[in-house]
Scaffold this active site. Structure first.
Site, short mmCIF file in Angstrom:
data_model
loop_
_atom_site.label_atom_id
_atom_site.label_comp_id
_atom_site.label_asym_id
_atom_site.label_seq_id
_atom_site.Cartn_x
_atom_site.Cartn_y
_atom_site.Cartn_z
N PRO A 35 -40.28 22.75 -31.07
CA PRO A 35 -41.07 23.87 -31.55
C PRO A 35 -40.36 24.73 -32.59
O PRO A 35 -39.16 24.99 -32.49
CB PRO A 35 -41.33 24.69 -30.28
CG PRO A 35 -40.28 24.26 -29.33
CD PRO A 35 -40.01 22.82 -29.64
N ASN A 36 -41.14 25.13 -33.57
CA ASN A 36 -40.75 26.04 -34.65
C ASN A 36 -39.83 25.41 -35.69
O ASN A 36 -39.51 26.04 -36.70
CB ASN A 36 -40.10 27.33 -34.09
CG ASN A 36 -41.07 28.08 -33.20
OD1 ASN A 36 -42.17 28.42 -33.63
ND2 ASN A 36 -40.69 28.32 -31.95
N ARG A 85 -37.91 30.02 -41.68
CA ARG A 85 -37.61 30.68 -40.42
C ARG A 85 -36.15 31.14 -40.38
O ARG A 85 -35.23 30.32 -40.43
CB ARG A 85 -37.85 29.66 -39.31
CG ARG A 85 -37.43 30.08 -37.96
CD ARG A 85 -37.40 28.88 -37.02
NE ARG A 85 -37.13 29.36 -35.68
CZ ARG A 85 -36.68 28.62 -34.69
NH1 ARG A 85 -36.46 27.34 -34.87
NH2 ARG A 85 -36.46 29.14 -33.52
N TYR A 124 -30.75 29.45 -39.70
CA TYR A 124 -31.09 28.02 -39.76
C TYR A 124 -30.98 27.41 -41.17
O TYR A 124 -31.20 26.21 -41.32
CB TYR A 124 -32.50 27.81 -39.21
CG TYR A 124 -32.63 28.24 -37.76
CD1 TYR A 124 -31.93 27.57 -36.75
CD2 TYR A 124 -33.43 29.32 -37.38
CE1 TYR A 124 -32.02 27.97 -35.42
CE2 TYR A 124 -33.54 29.73 -36.05
CZ TYR A 124 -32.83 29.05 -35.09
OH TYR A 124 -32.91 29.44 -33.76
N ASN A 179 -33.54 17.75 -31.21
CA ASN A 179 -33.44 19.21 -31.16
C ASN A 179 -34.71 19.71 -30.48
O ASN A 179 -35.78 19.73 -31.09
CB ASN A 179 -33.29 19.79 -32.56
CG ASN A 179 -33.06 21.31 -32.52
OD1 ASN A 179 -33.27 21.96 -31.49
ND2 ASN A 179 -32.64 21.86 -33.65
N ALA A 229 -36.52 25.83 -28.45
CA ALA A 229 -36.47 26.72 -27.28
C ALA A 229 -36.78 26.00 -25.97
O ALA A 229 -36.38 26.48 -24.90
CB ALA A 229 -37.42 27.90 -27.49
N GLU A 263 -28.34 15.57 -27.96
CA GLU A 263 -28.93 16.90 -28.15
C GLU A 263 -28.25 17.58 -29.34
O GLU A 263 -27.02 17.61 -29.42
CB GLU A 263 -28.68 17.70 -26.87
CG GLU A 263 -29.12 19.15 -26.94
CD GLU A 263 -28.75 19.92 -25.66
OE1 GLU A 263 -28.19 19.32 -24.71
OE2 GLU A 263 -29.02 21.13 -25.65
N HIS A 314 -28.29 21.15 -31.89
CA HIS A 314 -28.77 22.49 -32.27
C HIS A 314 -28.12 22.88 -33.58
O HIS A 314 -26.90 22.71 -33.75
CB HIS A 314 -28.45 23.52 -31.19
CG HIS A 314 -29.11 23.19 -29.90
ND1 HIS A 314 -30.47 23.34 -29.72
CD2 HIS A 314 -28.62 22.64 -28.77
CE1 HIS A 314 -30.77 22.91 -28.51
NE2 HIS A 314 -29.68 22.47 -27.91
N ARG A 343 -24.89 33.00 -29.32
CA ARG A 343 -26.13 33.76 -29.44
C ARG A 343 -26.53 34.38 -28.09
O ARG A 343 -25.68 34.51 -27.21
CB ARG A 343 -27.22 32.86 -30.05
CG ARG A 343 -26.82 32.34 -31.44
CD ARG A 343 -27.89 31.47 -32.06
NE ARG A 343 -29.11 32.22 -32.29
CZ ARG A 343 -30.30 31.64 -32.54
NH1 ARG A 343 -30.39 30.31 -32.59
NH2 ARG A 343 -31.37 32.38 -32.74
#
Ligand code: DQA
Length: 143
Positions: free
Chosen positions: A10-11, A18, A23, A74, A77, A98, A100, A107
Site C-alpha cells: 500500500p501507498n 509521497r 522515500y 515491500n 504498512a 522483506e 523497506h 522511525r
C-alpha cells in the site's frame, strides 16, 4: 528463464510524490524498470505488481508459489499489522526477502515490529531503492 517477483504494497504507487524526504523522488515505474534491467543482466526475468489491498497481495503470494525463484516484498504498512500476509508467506515455498526503503528502526515505534520478518529469509531496510537491488542480488548470486 528464472524469474523474480517484485511486490509492493500500500501507498508505494505514490513513490515520487509521497514524502520524498523519506522515500525519494523516483517513482514506482522507475523502480520497476531499473529492477528489470538489473535482473536481465543476470539472465533473469522479473514481474512487478503493486497493490493497496491486502487480499490482492495475498493472492500474488499464493500464485507465486512454484513460479519464481524468490519474492522481493515491500509490504508497506501491512508489514506492521498483517498476520494474514505472514500466513500467506508461510503457506508457500518460494523464499521472500522483506525490503523497506526507509530505516524503519529510526522511525516511529509502531514501525519497529514486522509481522512478516520471522517468515522471510532476510530483511533489508534503510538503503532506499538500492535495498530492492540488494535483495535481487541476494537471490541471483546464490547460483
Ligand atoms: C515502508 C515503511 C513502512 O513503515 C511504511 O508504512 C511504508 C513504507 C518503507 O519502504 O520504508 O509504506 O515499507
Amino acid at each position: 528463464m528464472k524469474q523474480l517477483l517484485l511486490l509492493n504494497g500500500p501507498n508505494l504507487n505514490r513513490l515520487g510524490k509521497r514524502e520524498p524526504d523519506i522515500y525519494g523522488a523516483e517513482t514506482l515505474a522507475d523502480l520497476e524498470n531499473s529492477m528489470k534491467e538489473l535482473v536481465k543482466s543476470f539472465g533473469y526475468g522479473l514481474d512487478a505488481f503493486q497493490s493497496n489491498e491486502e487480499g490482492k497481495l495475498i493472492d500474488y503470494i499464493h500464485e507465486a508459489d512454484g513460479q519464481y525463484e524468490g519474492i522481493i516484498f515491500n509490504a508497506g504498512a501491512y508489514t506492521h499489522t498483517s498476520i494474514a500476509l505472514r500466513d500467506a508467506i508461510s503457506s508457500v515455498s518460494v523464499p521472500v526477502i522483506e525490503v523497506h526503503i526507509s530505516n524503519v528502526h529510526q522511525r516511529e515505534s509502531f514501525r519497529h515490529h514486522s509481522m512478516i520478518s520471522p517468515v522471510c529469509i532476510g530483511q533489508i531496510v534503510g538503503f532506499g531503492f538500492k535495498g530492492y537491488k540488494l535483495a535481487a542480488l541476494a537471490f541471483m548470486e546464490q547460483d
